[in-house]
Design a protein around this motif. Structure first.
Motif: not given
Length: 215
Positions: A112-116
């Protein structure tokens, strides 16, 4: 607007606690005695009556310090406006279908953090921490096997804060569907530098804020 301010201050404290840097709440402001994680302020005013004396003695006020002036009224000598934004509010959304899910493990949180585009910023302890009666629920959607959209929901008192929304414009509809599923009957609050997409999904603006930076 006050509910949005207080939810945001609690979210900032929650993030700092997850990084081992808890802050302090007063009626006037939330402050951190040490520099906060990237993109998070060192202080958040919680009252329009807050002054420099309620903030500066309680933070590292040297170069790089940032303060969220929640009511766009604070006079901080030596600080400049980094950006301005608007608080937003929406009545509790109606239940709706969505394929989004809740992040429940460290691996999904990392994806999730990588995607944002914020890799490494969200520690796994965020999934279980609470502060000042506030908890964070991190939600997401996938395209195939990849996380491609998501948001953070913070439940504070009778409202739900919406932040870190990413993905296509349709992500906002999924945010509202998840909020209705997880926190039925609660209004949604938050802030946006450009609130146009939120306004298109039924939010209204309730007042200005700004983030001040010490160069």
């Amino acid at each position: 607007m006050i509910a949005a301010v207080r939810d945001n201050a609690a979210w900032c404290d929650l993030m700092c606690r997850a990084h081992g840097r808890p802050g302090t709440f007063t009626d006037m402001a939330w402050t951190s005695p040490v520099r906060t994680p990237p993109y998070y302020p060192d202080a958040v005013t919680r009252s329009p009556l807050a002054t420099a004396g309620d903030v500066l003695p309680h933070i590292d006020a040297g170069p790089g310090a940032s303060v969220k002036d929640s009511f766009a009224t604070l006079d901080l000598p030596g600080f400049e406006v980094l950006f301005e934004a608007q608080w937003i509010h929406r009545a509790a959304p109606e239940p709706a279908g969505t394929s989004w899910q809740v992040v429940e493990d460290a691996a999904t949180l990392a994806a999730w953090a990588a995607a944002c585009d914020l890799p490494g910023l969200f520690p796994p302890s965020l999934l279980t921490l609470s502060t000042a009666g506030t908890t964070a629920t991190i939600v997401y959607g996938r395209t195939g096997d990849a996380v491609t959209e998501g948001a953070v929901l913070t439940a504070t008192g009778g409202v739900v804060g919406v932040s870190n929304v990413f993905g296509p414009a349709s992500a906002w509809a999924n945010v509202m569907a998840m909020a209705a599923r997880l926190f039925p009957g609660r209004p949604l609050v938050g802030y946006e530098s450009d609130p146009s997409t939120a306004l298109a999904h039924g939010f209204t603006t309730t007042g200005p804020l700004r983030v001040l930076l010490k160069p």
